[in-house]
Design a protein around this motif. Structure first.
Motif, PDB file in Angstrom:
ATOM      1  N   LEU A   4      34.596  24.912  28.503  1.00  0.00           N
ATOM      2  CA  LEU A   4      35.785  25.645  29.124  1.00  0.00           C
ATOM      3  C   LEU A   4      36.390  26.440  28.213  1.00  0.00           C
ATOM      4  O   LEU A   4      36.799  27.595  28.299  1.00  0.00           O
ATOM      5  N   GLU A   5      36.450  25.959  26.955  1.00  0.00           N
ATOM      6  CA  GLU A   5      37.356  26.753  25.952  1.00  0.00           C
ATOM      7  C   GLU A   5      36.384  27.821  25.609  1.00  0.00           C
ATOM      8  O   GLU A   5      37.023  29.184  25.392  1.00  0.00           O
ATOM      9  N   ALA A   6      34.958  27.741  25.357  1.00  0.00           N
ATOM     10  CA  ALA A   6      34.082  29.091  25.157  1.00  0.00           C
ATOM     11  C   ALA A   6      34.208  30.053  26.259  1.00  0.00           C
ATOM     12  O   ALA A   6      33.972  31.203  25.985  1.00  0.00           O
ATOM     13  N   GLY A   7      34.656  29.687  27.597  1.00  0.00           N
ATOM     14  CA  GLY A   7      34.797  30.261  28.553  1.00  0.00           C
ATOM     15  C   GLY A   7      36.036  31.291  28.754  1.00  0.00           C
ATOM     16  O   GLY A   7      36.243  32.124  29.644  1.00  0.00           O
ATOM     17  N   GLY A   8      36.958  30.915  27.683  1.00  0.00           N
ATOM     18  CA  GLY A   8      38.390  31.576  27.947  1.00  0.00           C
ATOM     19  C   GLY A   8      39.518  30.817  28.463  1.00  0.00           C
ATOM     20  O   GLY A   8      40.448  31.280  28.669  1.00  0.00           O
ATOM     21  N   ALA A   9      39.101  29.454  28.606  1.00  0.00           N
ATOM     22  CA  ALA A   9      40.293  28.487  29.130  1.00  0.00           C
ATOM     23  C   ALA A   9      41.157  27.936  28.084  1.00  0.00           C
ATOM     24  O   ALA A   9      40.563  27.641  27.221  1.00  0.00           O
ATOM     25  N   THR A  17      30.163  22.598  46.826  1.00  0.00           N
ATOM     26  CA  THR A  17      29.641  21.919  45.519  1.00  0.00           C
ATOM     27  C   THR A  17      29.067  22.916  44.631  1.00  0.00           C
ATOM     28  O   THR A  17      28.440  24.078  45.051  1.00  0.00           O
ATOM     29  N   LEU A  18      29.300  22.647  43.553  1.00  0.00           N
ATOM     30  CA  LEU A  18      28.695  23.557  42.316  1.00  0.00           C
ATOM     31  C   LEU A  18      27.663  22.652  41.498  1.00  0.00           C
ATOM     32  O   LEU A  18      28.224  21.481  41.209  1.00  0.00           O
ATOM     33  N   LEU A  19      26.411  22.717  41.238  1.00  0.00           N
ATOM     34  CA  LEU A  19      25.453  22.057  40.753  1.00  0.00           C
ATOM     35  C   LEU A  19      25.545  22.551  39.238  1.00  0.00           C
ATOM     36  O   LEU A  19      25.236  23.842  38.947  1.00  0.00           O
ATOM     37  N   LEU A  20      25.880  21.645  38.488  1.00  0.00           N
ATOM     38  CA  LEU A  20      26.101  21.942  36.803  1.00  0.00           C
ATOM     39  C   LEU A  20      25.238  21.068  36.183  1.00  0.00           C
ATOM     40  O   LEU A  20      25.870  19.822  35.718  1.00  0.00           O
ATOM     41  N   GLU A  21      24.168  21.471  35.673  1.00  0.00           N
ATOM     42  CA  GLU A  21      23.259  20.563  34.989  1.00  0.00           C
ATOM     43  C   GLU A  21      23.813  20.240  33.776  1.00  0.00           C
ATOM     44  O   GLU A  21      24.515  21.118  32.937  1.00  0.00           O
ATOM     45  N   LEU A  77      31.689  30.114  34.507  1.00  0.00           N
ATOM     46  CA  LEU A  77      32.160  28.912  35.051  1.00  0.00           C
ATOM     47  C   LEU A  77      33.672  28.965  34.850  1.00  0.00           C
ATOM     48  O   LEU A  77      34.349  28.694  36.134  1.00  0.00           O
ATOM     49  N   VAL A  78      34.181  29.505  34.147  1.00  0.00           N
ATOM     50  CA  VAL A  78      35.764  29.640  34.062  1.00  0.00           C
ATOM     51  C   VAL A  78      36.082  30.716  34.944  1.00  0.00           C
ATOM     52  O   VAL A  78      37.226  30.430  35.616  1.00  0.00           O
ATOM     53  N   ASN A  79      35.438  31.625  35.338  1.00  0.00           N
ATOM     54  CA  ASN A  79      35.799  32.675  36.598  1.00  0.00           C
ATOM     55  C   ASN A  79      35.708  31.880  37.852  1.00  0.00           C
ATOM     56  O   ASN A  79      36.431  32.328  38.726  1.00  0.00           O
ATOM     57  N   ARG A  80      34.749  30.886  37.856  1.00  0.00           N
ATOM     58  CA  ARG A  80      34.383  30.323  39.156  1.00  0.00           C
ATOM     59  C   ARG A  80      35.897  29.619  39.564  1.00  0.00           C
ATOM     60  O   ARG A  80      36.415  29.304  40.493  1.00  0.00           O
ATOM     61  N   LEU A  81      36.419  28.804  38.509  1.00  0.00           N
ATOM     62  CA  LEU A  81      37.602  28.256  38.571  1.00  0.00           C
ATOM     63  C   LEU A  81      38.833  28.956  38.790  1.00  0.00           C
ATOM     64  O   LEU A  81      39.569  28.408  39.569  1.00  0.00           O
ATOM     65  N   ALA A  82      38.665  30.126  38.193  1.00  0.00           N
ATOM     66  CA  ALA A  82      39.983  30.927  38.493  1.00  0.00           C
ATOM     67  C   ALA A  82      39.986  31.388  39.790  1.00  0.00           C
ATOM     68  O   ALA A  82      41.092  31.574  40.141  1.00  0.00           O
ATOM     69  N   ALA A  83      38.791  31.599  40.343  1.00  0.00           N
ATOM     70  CA  ALA A  83      38.729  32.002  41.796  1.00  0.00           C
ATOM     71  C   ALA A  83      39.529  30.775  42.604  1.00  0.00           C
ATOM     72  O   ALA A  83      40.133  31.174  43.819  1.00  0.00           O
ATOM     73  N   LEU A  84      39.415  29.370  42.369  1.00  0.00           N
ATOM     74  CA  LEU A  84      40.015  28.618  43.115  1.00  0.00           C
ATOM     75  C   LEU A  84      41.627  28.742  42.934  1.00  0.00           C
ATOM     76  O   LEU A  84      42.314  28.603  43.719  1.00  0.00           O
ATOM     77  N   MET A 139      28.620  32.021  44.671  1.00  0.00           N
ATOM     78  CA  MET A 139      28.114  31.667  43.428  1.00  0.00           C
ATOM     79  C   MET A 139      27.210  32.659  42.973  1.00  0.00           C
ATOM     80  O   MET A 139      26.539  32.364  42.022  1.00  0.00           O
ATOM     81  N   GLN A 140      27.215  33.922  43.468  1.00  0.00           N
ATOM     82  CA  GLN A 140      26.357  34.952  43.213  1.00  0.00           C
ATOM     83  C   GLN A 140      26.519  35.283  41.512  1.00  0.00           C
ATOM     84  O   GLN A 140      25.740  35.540  40.711  1.00  0.00           O
ATOM     85  N   GLU A 141      27.820  35.356  40.997  1.00  0.00           N
ATOM     86  CA  GLU A 141      28.266  35.685  39.450  1.00  0.00           C
ATOM     87  C   GLU A 141      27.542  34.514  38.669  1.00  0.00           C
ATOM     88  O   GLU A 141      26.693  34.729  37.753  1.00  0.00           O
ATOM     89  N   LEU A 142      27.841  33.367  39.345  1.00  0.00           N
ATOM     90  CA  LEU A 142      27.217  32.032  38.536  1.00  0.00           C
ATOM     91  C   LEU A 142      25.811  32.156  38.247  1.00  0.00           C
ATOM     92  O   LEU A 142      25.168  31.564  37.366  1.00  0.00           O
ATOM     93  N   SER A 143      25.045  32.470  39.285  1.00  0.00           N
ATOM     94  CA  SER A 143      23.531  32.131  39.455  1.00  0.00           C
ATOM     95  C   SER A 143      22.790  33.362  38.775  1.00  0.00           C
ATOM     96  O   SER A 143      21.665  33.377  38.489  1.00  0.00           O
ATOM     97  N   GLN A 144      23.542  34.682  38.788  1.00  0.00           N
ATOM     98  CA  GLN A 144      22.774  35.913  38.080  1.00  0.00           C
ATOM     99  C   GLN A 144      22.345  35.411  36.710  1.00  0.00           C
ATOM    100  O   GLN A 144      22.869  34.671  36.021  1.00  0.00           O
ATOM    101  N   THR A 145      21.072  36.015  36.489  1.00  0.00           N
ATOM    102  CA  THR A 145      20.587  35.804  35.139  1.00  0.00           C
ATOM    103  C   THR A 145      19.892  34.215  34.888  1.00  0.00           C
ATOM    104  O   THR A 145      19.415  33.651  33.984  1.00  0.00           O
ATOM    105  N   HIS A 146      20.048  33.447  35.862  1.00  0.00           N
ATOM    106  CA  HIS A 146      19.720  31.939  35.858  1.00  0.00           C
ATOM    107  C   HIS A 146      18.739  31.544  37.104  1.00  0.00           C
ATOM    108  O   HIS A 146      18.889  30.189  37.359  1.00  0.00           O
TER     109      HIS A 146
END
Length: 398
Positions: free
Chosen positions: A23-28, A165-169, A367-374, A384-391
């Motif tokens: 979370l901290e690496a994502g800017g939170a 639901t968010l699948l976060l392995e 991930l932090v952007n996804r939480l910020a959307a909440l 989840m398009q942004e989260l899943s791009q490149t993955h």
């Protein structure tokens, strides 16, 4: 900057530190509040909610009730968070209490990375616990879990939670600022040295310990088991004494994830990805941290047939799959192991690429952007398009 209140069931659990780093690496900005297990001492910047005891369900309920009564005082002076993350069901109760303290308008994220066996019981206790989860989860904006089998076997057919639901392995954090993270080389043993199986992480499975002990004794020193991590001492009669009396087992204590991973996996050829702790239930459904840790460094994973881990590695055409939980079956699996065969298995893991196993800085930011959307009251429309791009090749984010 997104302000996150992270409620931790065990502040000393390495998984809590990993999530905080993510979370901290994502800017939170992350504030951790949680329980200690036994004599564990929390870090200076952690809000201490008291002591809980592993395997003592009743005691943990009492500790949660006490913490709920003291929570307003514990959080005095803390800024109102943008998001509250509750790790496990017991912390979800405190998340609701914290939300009420802050005005009842903070999105709650329920992070559930294990399905406790009590939640799966068909008796009154199981029904009561599931009803509790449903009640406490009525205001949850997002459910985070780590294996598709948890969704398929529990959250979809049994749990009454209605949250997205968010699948976060359990991928390895790789922030790109540690050169040691990049090393991954083949390491067959020198002539006369044993093959080494690493069993790292949460050590809680008596059946695995016994099986590996019987196997290494039967192989008379041709194989050695290296154990690292945090033993769940409540699950063993005498973990330290047992390992000390085994001639081909060695326990080296805890390690830091991700800082120590390159070094410890460089010492072994195979990674034990089997867990019988809740056989047929949680242990059959999880995708453990050690799977991603080992494969990140091209260590050949070992899985049990019929489990989600076995299905996962089989889909990638890597690893070894054990048919029966018996030392003779394990001996048959390794029969004729040669440097050439090992190098072929190593090469298959290496061919998957590190991106299958790591969670990088860009992932942290998404991930932090996804939480910020909440926080922006966009929980139902954010995709989840942004989260899943490149993955698309990871299978880690849905």
């Amino acid at each position: 900057m997104l302000d996150v209140l992270y409620l931790a069931h065990d502040v000393a659990d390495p998984a809590i530190r990993r999530r905080t780093l993510t979370l901290e690496a994502g800017g939170a900005k992350v504030t951790v509040a949680g329980f200690r297990r036994g004599a564990d001492t929390p870090a200076n910047d952690v809000i201490d909610l008291g002591v809980t005891k592993d395997g003592r369900f009743g005691q943990r309920i009492a500790a949660v009730v006490k913490a709920a009564m003291l929570l307003r005082r514990k959080l005095h002076g803390a800024r109102k968070p943008d998001v509250i993350i509750a790790r496990n069901l017991e912390m979800l109760a405190l998340a609701n209490r914290a939300n009420a303290i802050f005005g009842s308008d903070v999105p709650i994220v329920y992070e559930c990375l294990d399905i406790h066996r009590l939640l799966l019981r068909k008796d009154f206790a199981g029904k009561t616990l599931r009803a509790t989860e449903h009640y406490l989860g009525r205001n949850v904006s997002l459910l985070v879990t780590s294996s598709p089998a948890f969704i398929e076997n529990y959250f979809r057919p049994i749990s009454r939670l209605k949250a997205p639901t968010l699948l976060l392995e359990n991928q390895v954090i790789d922030l790109g600022d540690d050169a040691g993270m990049q090393t991954a080389r083949p390491r067959p043993p020198q002539p006369g040295e044993p093959w080494k199986i690493g069993w790292f992480g949460a050590l809680r499975c008596r059946k695995s310990l016994k099986l590996l002990a019987e196997f290494t004794r039967a192989m008379d020193g041709k194989f050695e088991v290296v154990l690292r991590g945090r033993p769940a001492y409540t699950e063993f009669d005498d973990f330290d004494g047992f390992v000390e009396n085994e001639p081909f087992m060695n326990f080296h204590g805890a390690y830091k994830n991700p800082e120590d991973l390159a070094r410890i996996y460089d010492e072994v050829q195979f990674s034990w990805g089997i867990d019988f702790f809740e056989e047929g239930l949680n242990s059959s459904w999880l995708l453990p941290n050690r799977l991603y840790e080992g494969c990140r460094y091209n260590t050949v994973p070992i899985a049990m047939r019929g489990t989600e881990t076995a299905r996962f590695i089989s889909a990638k055409h890597i690893g070894l799959v054990l048919d029966r939980a018996h030392s003779s079956a394990l001996a048959a699996l390794f029969a004729g192991m040669t440097p050439e065969r090992y190098l072929a298995e190593f090469g298959k893991v290496a061919a998957t690429g590190s991106q299958s196993w790591v969670f990088d800085r860009a992932d942290c930011q998404r991930l932090v952007n996804r939480l910020a959307a909440l926080h922006a009251n966009d929980a139902h429309t954010a995709t989840m398009q942004e989260l899943s791009q490149t993955h698309s090749n990871k299978g880690g984010l849905l």
